[in-house]
Design an enzyme around this catalytic site. Structure first.
Site, PDB file in Angstrom:
ATOM      1  N   CYS A 112     -14.629 -11.100  34.476  1.00 11.95           N
ATOM      2  CA  CYS A 112     -15.252 -11.522  33.214  1.00 11.95           C
ATOM      3  C   CYS A 112     -16.640 -10.923  33.016  1.00 11.95           C
ATOM      4  O   CYS A 112     -17.155 -10.894  31.915  1.00 11.95           O
ATOM      5  CB  CYS A 112     -15.333 -13.044  33.149  1.00 11.95           C
ATOM      6  SG  CYS A 112     -13.741 -13.812  33.391  1.00 11.95           S
ATOM      7  N   HIS A 252     -20.231 -16.099  28.272  1.00 10.21           N
ATOM      8  CA  HIS A 252     -18.804 -15.862  28.508  1.00 10.21           C
ATOM      9  C   HIS A 252     -18.035 -17.120  28.103  1.00 10.21           C
ATOM     10  O   HIS A 252     -18.417 -18.233  28.463  1.00 10.21           O
ATOM     11  CB  HIS A 252     -18.598 -15.552  29.992  1.00 10.21           C
ATOM     12  CG  HIS A 252     -17.164 -15.506  30.391  1.00 10.21           C
ATOM     13  ND1 HIS A 252     -16.227 -14.788  29.689  1.00 10.21           N
ATOM     14  CD2 HIS A 252     -16.499 -16.099  31.424  1.00 10.21           C
ATOM     15  CE1 HIS A 252     -15.047 -14.942  30.269  1.00 10.21           C
ATOM     16  NE2 HIS A 252     -15.181 -15.733  31.308  1.00 10.21           N
ATOM     17  N   ASN A 282     -10.134 -17.635  26.967  1.00 13.87           N
ATOM     18  CA  ASN A 282     -10.888 -16.762  27.867  1.00 13.87           C
ATOM     19  C   ASN A 282     -10.226 -15.376  27.874  1.00 13.87           C
ATOM     20  O   ASN A 282      -9.133 -15.218  28.417  1.00 13.87           O
ATOM     21  CB  ASN A 282     -10.896 -17.385  29.264  1.00 13.87           C
ATOM     22  CG  ASN A 282     -11.656 -16.553  30.278  1.00 13.87           C
ATOM     23  OD1 ASN A 282     -12.048 -15.421  29.999  1.00 13.87           O
ATOM     24  ND2 ASN A 282     -11.844 -17.107  31.465  1.00 13.87           N
TER      25      ASN A 282
HETATM   26  N1  ACO Z   1      -2.571 -29.901  31.099  1.00 13.60           N
HETATM   27  C1  ACO Z   1      -2.603 -31.155  31.583  1.00 13.60           C
HETATM   28  N2  ACO Z   1      -3.109 -31.453  32.794  1.00 13.60           N
HETATM   29  C2  ACO Z   1      -3.610 -30.454  33.533  1.00 13.60           C
HETATM   30  C3  ACO Z   1      -3.583 -29.118  33.084  1.00 13.60           C
HETATM   31  C4  ACO Z   1      -3.040 -28.864  31.826  1.00 13.60           C
HETATM   32  N3  ACO Z   1      -2.986 -27.630  31.295  1.00 13.60           N
HETATM   33  N4  ACO Z   1      -4.142 -28.328  34.038  1.00 13.60           N
HETATM   34  C5  ACO Z   1      -4.508 -29.140  35.054  1.00 13.60           C
HETATM   35  N5  ACO Z   1      -4.167 -30.417  34.743  1.00 13.60           N
HETATM   36  C6  ACO Z   1      -4.381 -31.625  35.554  1.00 13.60           C
HETATM   37  C7  ACO Z   1      -4.518 -31.314  37.018  1.00 13.60           C
HETATM   38  O1  ACO Z   1      -3.245 -31.185  37.617  1.00 13.60           O
HETATM   39  C8  ACO Z   1      -5.269 -32.526  37.517  1.00 13.60           C
HETATM   40  O2  ACO Z   1      -4.362 -33.595  37.667  1.00 13.60           O
HETATM   41  P1  ACO Z   1      -4.485 -34.608  38.904  1.00 13.60           P
HETATM   42  O3  ACO Z   1      -5.832 -35.266  38.725  1.00 13.60           O
HETATM   43  O4  ACO Z   1      -3.324 -35.523  38.705  1.00 13.60           O
HETATM   44  O5  ACO Z   1      -4.419 -33.759  40.130  1.00 13.60           O
HETATM   45  C9  ACO Z   1      -6.181 -32.875  36.327  1.00 13.60           C
HETATM   46  O6  ACO Z   1      -5.617 -32.219  35.184  1.00 13.60           O
HETATM   47  C10 ACO Z   1      -7.617 -32.429  36.510  1.00 13.60           C
HETATM   48  O7  ACO Z   1      -7.629 -31.115  37.002  1.00 13.60           O
HETATM   49  P2  ACO Z   1      -8.972 -30.355  37.259  1.00 13.60           P
HETATM   50  O8  ACO Z   1      -8.673 -28.984  37.792  1.00 13.60           O
HETATM   51  O9  ACO Z   1      -9.904 -31.200  38.046  1.00 13.60           O
HETATM   52  O10 ACO Z   1      -9.548 -30.243  35.781  1.00 13.60           O
HETATM   53  P3  ACO Z   1     -10.953 -29.722  35.317  1.00 13.60           P
HETATM   54  O11 ACO Z   1     -11.650 -30.743  34.544  1.00 13.60           O
HETATM   55  O12 ACO Z   1     -11.722 -29.033  36.425  1.00 13.60           O
HETATM   56  O13 ACO Z   1     -10.536 -28.582  34.282  1.00 13.60           O
HETATM   57  C11 ACO Z   1     -10.377 -26.176  34.201  1.00 13.60           C
HETATM   58  C12 ACO Z   1      -9.775 -27.470  34.721  1.00 13.60           C
HETATM   59  C13 ACO Z   1     -10.287 -26.206  32.703  1.00 13.60           C
HETATM   60  C14 ACO Z   1      -9.588 -24.998  34.753  1.00 13.60           C
HETATM   61  C15 ACO Z   1     -11.871 -26.057  34.634  1.00 13.60           C
HETATM   62  O14 ACO Z   1     -11.983 -26.381  35.988  1.00 13.60           O
HETATM   63  C16 ACO Z   1     -12.475 -24.698  34.395  1.00 13.60           C
HETATM   64  O15 ACO Z   1     -12.673 -24.262  33.276  1.00 13.60           O
HETATM   65  N6  ACO Z   1     -12.888 -24.004  35.473  1.00 13.60           N
HETATM   66  C17 ACO Z   1     -13.621 -22.747  35.412  1.00 13.60           C
HETATM   67  C18 ACO Z   1     -12.764 -21.575  35.097  1.00 13.60           C
HETATM   68  C19 ACO Z   1     -13.633 -20.325  35.161  1.00 13.60           C
HETATM   69  O16 ACO Z   1     -14.797 -20.333  34.837  1.00 13.60           O
HETATM   70  N7  ACO Z   1     -13.074 -19.233  35.646  1.00 13.60           N
HETATM   71  C20 ACO Z   1     -13.936 -18.065  35.873  1.00 13.60           C
HETATM   72  C21 ACO Z   1     -13.916 -17.128  34.787  1.00 13.60           C
HETATM   73  S1  ACO Z   1     -12.305 -16.525  34.439  1.00 13.60           S
HETATM   74  C22 ACO Z   1     -12.145 -14.884  35.014  1.00 13.60           C
HETATM   75  O17 ACO Z   1     -12.971 -14.357  35.754  1.00 13.60           O
HETATM   76  C23 ACO Z   1     -10.868 -14.155  34.618  1.00 13.60           C
END
Ligand code: ACO
Length: 325
Positions: A112, A252, A282
């Site tokens: 990214c 980003h 993203n």
């Molecule tokens: N729909 C419904 N539920 C979901 C989904 C979905 N699409 N995805 C995950 N869940 C569930 C999980 O299974 C989990 O359930 P559980 O509590 O029963 O285990 C719950 O939701 C919470 O999951 P978390 O991973 O803790 O959710 P979080 O609030 O952290 O959000 C997310 C997840 C959106 C991915 C976030 O962590 C994020 O944006 N992270 C950063 C991503 C990023 O910056 N990447 C780097 C750049 S990308 C690149 O370089 C290409």
């Protein structure tokens, strides 16, 4: 002498994939995706459309706005983690596609942060006098490396491309600073294990779904806020400006909550933070140039304004740049 963005363009594929459609593909909901990420829809490239096709479309728009001919371009730098092929580089395909026969062309793999890494490299080429006009592109077709059965990742990503043409001019415009960082020890938080020399394509790698993005979103979230904040602060400090001087910050677009976290840390009001994640999700290296193009075309930025671009991604990598338009 300064460095001026003499042309900018962006391109996203026609096909829109909404959260409602994703609800039919995996166990998710519009409500979860919207509140956790801010994303409502994303664009998906056709089977026949590759990353260089998107990049060429964005570049042609930038070339038109710059009012130059392709043969005036001395270098093409493409930030991408979804190249058309391992080689030739996507930049070589772009060179062919736009007919920039005098350009040196190469790719950067910094996930990214790829576009900001590209701007940083271009800045040094221009400052040294080696090149006069450089096309920098962030372009991705993340849909092609997304596991459409994994709800943890498939709701996040989209396809698109953004391109800028940088030229050394005697105007007041300039890239006031760039700041880059990397932490290779955390590479396993976001990666694609298959298809490279470690796990070459085989029936086994396909069966184990190694050709798709793997991500530990929760861990990345906290690091993203911290690193993007630090990168922006460092770039602002190196540029010798104050936060009040900034017209707009273009972060980003990975997650609206990451963006809000960074804005809070920098004490920037929401009207100074550009967001378009709701439309595209993203798009990795493409988010910042697409957003910059939209901010300019929406009149949110004009000549002389100071804009900060900041990104974070796989590697881990991060970077920021302060630009006076
Ligand atoms: N729909 C419904 N539920 C979901 C989904 C979905 N699409 N995805 C995950 N869940 C569930 C999980 O299974 C989990 O359930 P559980 O509590 O029963 O285990 C719950 O939701 C919470 O999951 P978390 O991973 O803790 O959710 P979080 O609030 O952290 O959000 C997310 C997840 C959106 C991915 C976030 O962590 C994020 O944006 N992270 C950063 C991503 C990023 O910056 N990447 C780097 C750049 S990308 C690149 O370089 C290409």
């Amino acid at each position: 002498m300064g460095i001026e963005i003499i042309g900018i363009g962006s391109y996203v594929p026609e096909k829109i994939l909404t959260n409602a459609e994703l609800e039919k593909m995996v166990d998710t909901s519009d409500e979860w995706i919207t509140t956790r990420t801010g994303i409502k829809e994303r664009r998906i490239a056709k089977d026949t459309e590759s990353t260089s096709d998107l990049a060429v479309n964005a570049s042609k728009k930038a070339i038109k706005k710059a009012n130059i001919t392709p043969d005036e371009i001395d270098a093409i730098i493409v930030g991408t983690i979804t190249p058309d092929m391992s080689f030739p580089s996507t930049a070589c395909f772009v060179q062919k596609g736009i007919g920039a026969k005098n350009a040196t062309a190469f790719d950067i793999s910094a996930a990214c942060s790829g576009f900001i890494y590209g701007v940083s490299i271009a800045r040094e080429f221009l400052r040294s006098g080696i090149f006069k006009t450089i096309l920098v592109i962030g372009a991705e077709t993340l849909s092609k490396i997304t596991d459409w059965e994994d709800r943890n990742t498939c709701v996040l990503f989209g396809d698109g491309a953004g391109a800028v043409i940088l030229r050394k001019t005697d105007s007041q415009s300039d890239i006031l600073s760039t700041y880059l960082g990397t932490d290779g020890t955390l590479g396993d938080l976001l990666y694609m294990p298959g298809g490279g020399s470690r796990n070459p394509a085989s029936q086994k790698t396909i069966k184990e779904r190694l050709h798709y993005v793997r991500m530990e979103g929760n861990k990345l979230f906290k690091i993203a806020v911290k690193k993007m904040t630090t990168a922006a602060q460092k770039a602002i400090e190196i540029a010798g400006i104050k936060c009040e001087d900034i017209k707009l910050i273009i972060p980003h677009q990975a997650n609206i909550r990451i963006v809000e976290g960074v804005a809070n840390q920098l004490k920037l009001p929401s009207e100074k933070v550009f967001l378009n994640i709701q439309k595209y999700g993203n798009t990795s290296a493409a988010t910042t140039p697409i957003a910059l193009d939209e901010a300019i075309s929406q009149g949110k930025l004009k000549k002389g304004d100071i804009v900060v671009l900041v990104a974070f991604g796989g590697g881990l990598t991060w970077g920021a740049t302060v630009i006076r338009l």
